[in-house]
Design an enzyme around this catalytic site. Structure first.
Site, PDB file in Angstrom:
ATOM      1  NE  ARG A   1      -3.592  -2.350   2.474  1.00  0.00           N
ATOM      2  CZ  ARG A   1      -3.223  -3.581   2.822  1.00  0.00           C
ATOM      3  NH1 ARG A   1      -1.983  -3.807   3.258  1.00  0.00           N
ATOM      4  NH2 ARG A   1      -4.072  -4.583   2.732  1.00  0.00           N
TER       5      ARG A   1
ATOM      6  CE  LYS B   1      -7.278  -1.683   4.882  1.00  0.00           C
ATOM      7  NZ  LYS B   1      -7.755  -1.801   3.512  1.00  0.00           N
TER       8      LYS B   1
ATOM      9  CG  HIS C   1      -4.764   0.434  -3.711  1.00  0.00           C
ATOM     10  ND1 HIS C   1      -3.976   0.597  -2.595  1.00  0.00           N
ATOM     11  CD2 HIS C   1      -5.541  -0.639  -3.462  1.00  0.00           C
ATOM     12  CE1 HIS C   1      -4.275  -0.341  -1.713  1.00  0.00           C
ATOM     13  NE2 HIS C   1      -5.219  -1.105  -2.222  1.00  0.00           N
TER      14      HIS C   1
ATOM     15  NE  ARG D   1      -2.391  -4.149  -1.416  1.00  0.00           N
ATOM     16  CZ  ARG D   1      -1.866  -5.089  -0.639  1.00  0.00           C
ATOM     17  NH1 ARG D   1      -0.563  -5.261  -0.624  1.00  0.00           N
ATOM     18  NH2 ARG D   1      -2.634  -5.844   0.112  1.00  0.00           N
TER      19      ARG D   1
ATOM     20  CG  HIS E   1      -6.108  -9.702  -0.382  1.00  0.00           C
ATOM     21  ND1 HIS E   1      -6.450  -9.485  -1.701  1.00  0.00           N
ATOM     22  CD2 HIS E   1      -5.811  -8.470   0.108  1.00  0.00           C
ATOM     23  CE1 HIS E   1      -6.360  -8.192  -1.982  1.00  0.00           C
ATOM     24  NE2 HIS E   1      -5.956  -7.563  -0.902  1.00  0.00           N
TER      25      HIS E   1
ATOM     26  CE1 TYR F   1      -6.613  -4.113  -3.335  1.00  0.00           C
ATOM     27  CE2 TYR F   1      -4.994  -5.312  -4.611  1.00  0.00           C
ATOM     28  CZ  TYR F   1      -5.312  -4.292  -3.750  1.00  0.00           C
ATOM     29  OH  TYR F   1      -4.348  -3.439  -3.310  1.00  0.00           O
TER      30      TYR F   1
END
Length: 186
Positions: free
Chosen positions: A41, A64, A134, A137, A160, A169
């Site tokens: 991130r 995060k 983002h 990623r 994840h 994603y």
């Protein structure tokens, strides 16, 4: 905040790097190129200190999630980091802010997320792609999935917990699934 996407074409990935360098700076292109290879991130990417690098590994705790990211660096990243160290041997952060005249007299800080977001957004508008911080990623995840078709590996790389989250994603859409059915004849 607008939804950003994975960049699926390698030519576009390279063009983004080129445009970031000529429109902004080598440092902004380095963020893109290193970010693509680390799949972190943006907050974690910008906070990397040289002290977080241990030979050919980066070890940081993700802000995060609190998860430990222990990433083996590939040759492209190692070379980019070595070049940054040579040119900015007194920096603490990999992407340290140094262009602002006040930065010379204040405590070292990394570039801001805001500055990177703005540069990426403007280059994305020029190329007519939904580009954001983002995207690095998501792009890494997308290309690993295309290469391996192993969603478990992509999940592990992105740290994840759910296949569904990872597929959404990285931008795997019904069209991609349809193509898989067409292209794989048994």
């Amino acid at each position: 905040m607008a939804e950003v996407q994975a960049i699926k074409k390698l030519d576009t990935i390279n063009l983004i790097s080129h445009l970031l360098e000529i429109r902004y700076s080598k440092q902004m292109a380095d963020i893109w190129n290193i970010g693509l290879n680390l799949a972190l991130r943006i907050s974690d990417l910008l906070s990397i200190k040289f002290s977080d690098l241990q030979q050919d590994r980066l070890v940081i705790q993700e802000t995060k999630t609190g998860k430990l990211a222990n990433i083996k660096l590939n040759a492209k990243v190692i070379k980019a980091i070595e070049d940054i160290q040579v040119n900015h041997h007194d920096h603490i952060y990999l992407f340290q802010s140094y262009r602002n005249p006040q930065a010379k007299y204040s405590k070292p800080k990394p570039l801001t997320r805001r500055a990177v977001t703005k540069a990426f957004r403007i280059v994305g508008e020029e190329l007519k792609v939904a580009l954001g911080t983002h995207s690095m990623r998501k792009t890494r995840g997308y290309h690993l999935y295309q290469k391996t078709k192993d969603i478990g590996r992509v999940m592990k790389m992105l740290r994840h917990g759910s296949e569904g989250v990872t597929l959404r994603y990285i931008g795997i859409e019904q069209e991609d699934v349809d193509n898989d059915f067409i292209n794989l004849e048994i």
